[in-house]
Design a protein around this motif. Sequence first.
Motif, PDB file in Angstrom:
ATOM      1  N   ARG A  40       0.848  -1.187   0.000  1.00  0.00           N
ATOM      2  CA  ARG A  40       0.000   0.000   0.000  1.00  0.00           C
ATOM      3  C   ARG A  40       0.887   1.241   0.000  1.00  0.00           C
ATOM      4  O   ARG A  40       1.844   1.322   0.751  1.00  0.00           O
ATOM      5  CB  ARG A  40      -0.889   0.032   1.232  1.00  0.00           C
ATOM      6  CG  ARG A  40      -1.853  -1.123   1.302  1.00  0.00           C
ATOM      7  CD  ARG A  40      -2.682  -1.071   2.585  1.00  0.00           C
ATOM      8  NE  ARG A  40      -3.444  -2.279   2.772  1.00  0.00           N
ATOM      9  CZ  ARG A  40      -4.538  -2.611   2.097  1.00  0.00           C
ATOM     10  NH1 ARG A  40      -5.010  -1.819   1.177  1.00  0.00           N
ATOM     11  NH2 ARG A  40      -5.173  -3.739   2.340  1.00  0.00           N
ATOM     12  N   GLU A  77      -4.022   7.121   1.836  1.00  0.00           N
ATOM     13  CA  GLU A  77      -3.795   5.925   1.036  1.00  0.00           C
ATOM     14  C   GLU A  77      -4.124   6.197  -0.428  1.00  0.00           C
ATOM     15  O   GLU A  77      -5.135   6.818  -0.748  1.00  0.00           O
ATOM     16  CB  GLU A  77      -4.619   4.754   1.574  1.00  0.00           C
ATOM     17  CG  GLU A  77      -4.295   3.459   0.888  1.00  0.00           C
ATOM     18  CD  GLU A  77      -4.937   2.243   1.537  1.00  0.00           C
ATOM     19  OE1 GLU A  77      -5.697   2.393   2.507  1.00  0.00           O
ATOM     20  OE2 GLU A  77      -4.669   1.130   1.047  1.00  0.00           O
ATOM     21  N   GLN A  78      -3.260   5.722  -1.290  1.00  0.00           N
ATOM     22  CA  GLN A  78      -3.429   5.875  -2.730  1.00  0.00           C
ATOM     23  C   GLN A  78      -4.136   4.642  -3.299  1.00  0.00           C
ATOM     24  O   GLN A  78      -4.358   3.663  -2.602  1.00  0.00           O
ATOM     25  CB  GLN A  78      -2.060   6.061  -3.388  1.00  0.00           C
ATOM     26  CG  GLN A  78      -1.281   7.234  -2.836  1.00  0.00           C
ATOM     27  CD  GLN A  78      -2.004   8.554  -2.991  1.00  0.00           C
ATOM     28  OE1 GLN A  78      -2.140   9.067  -4.097  1.00  0.00           O
ATOM     29  NE2 GLN A  78      -2.488   9.123  -1.894  1.00  0.00           N
ATOM     30  N   ASP A  79      -4.447   4.709  -4.578  1.00  0.00           N
ATOM     31  CA  ASP A  79      -5.065   3.566  -5.244  1.00  0.00           C
ATOM     32  C   ASP A  79      -4.182   2.340  -5.104  1.00  0.00           C
ATOM     33  O   ASP A  79      -2.958   2.451  -4.965  1.00  0.00           O
ATOM     34  CB  ASP A  79      -5.291   3.856  -6.729  1.00  0.00           C
ATOM     35  CG  ASP A  79      -6.356   4.913  -6.957  1.00  0.00           C
ATOM     36  OD1 ASP A  79      -7.236   5.086  -6.084  1.00  0.00           O
ATOM     37  OD2 ASP A  79      -6.306   5.580  -8.001  1.00  0.00           O
ATOM     38  N   GLU A  80      -4.808   1.184  -5.197  1.00  0.00           N
ATOM     39  CA  GLU A  80      -4.079  -0.081  -5.086  1.00  0.00           C
ATOM     40  C   GLU A  80      -3.002  -0.167  -6.167  1.00  0.00           C
ATOM     41  O   GLU A  80      -3.201   0.276  -7.300  1.00  0.00           O
ATOM     42  CB  GLU A  80      -5.075  -1.237  -5.233  1.00  0.00           C
ATOM     43  CG  GLU A  80      -4.533  -2.551  -4.773  1.00  0.00           C
ATOM     44  CD  GLU A  80      -5.627  -3.603  -4.686  1.00  0.00           C
ATOM     45  OE1 GLU A  80      -5.508  -4.615  -5.394  1.00  0.00           O
ATOM     46  OE2 GLU A  80      -6.579  -3.404  -3.919  1.00  0.00           O
TER      47      GLU A  80
END
Length: 188
Positions: A40, A77-80
């Motif tokens: 992540r 949190e960023q995109d997967e």
Amino acid sequence: MLPMSNVSSSGTPMAASPLTRAVLEIDEYAAGRGWDQPARLFALVDTAKLRRQEPRLAGQLGLDQDDAGKAQLTPIEQDELPAGTPLDKFLGTVAWPDAVVGCALTVERLMLPPSAEASVPTGLNDKQLAKWVAAHPERQEVRLTVGVLRDGSRESAVRLREKDSASEVLTGASLVPGLADALAATFS
């Protein structure tokens, strides 16, 4: 282990730098999701600036207004990460806007003690080496959380699966130098 008087209710050291607190917050978040999770990536933003420039987003994130005068970092949190893409190749594609003052990554890996280095067979490709490490009797499953700031500051947290407790997390600026270098390169 830190004395309890130096630890907040979340398990994060109170005297730690903002980057250390952010890395430990991300480690705690990842621990709450359990093991066997994908890597992540997180943007780190200045909390006070976020409150001023994006008050609605700050409210959605539940940021405490009482801490407005303190230097803090908020992990977002960023995109997967894309499945099947090697981490180093993916990080080579990342670029951050100016509002992002740092970034962090949490990833699970297998590690061997330094004493095992002498027994690593030569001539193995990455897939063969990974298989050899996975079968090694001294392997340890770890979660690595590494954060870097634009100013060059670095922090790492290492959590062993066999000692899965906030009080057993190791921290240090140079625990995972290769990953810290790769994250720092996203600001170049």
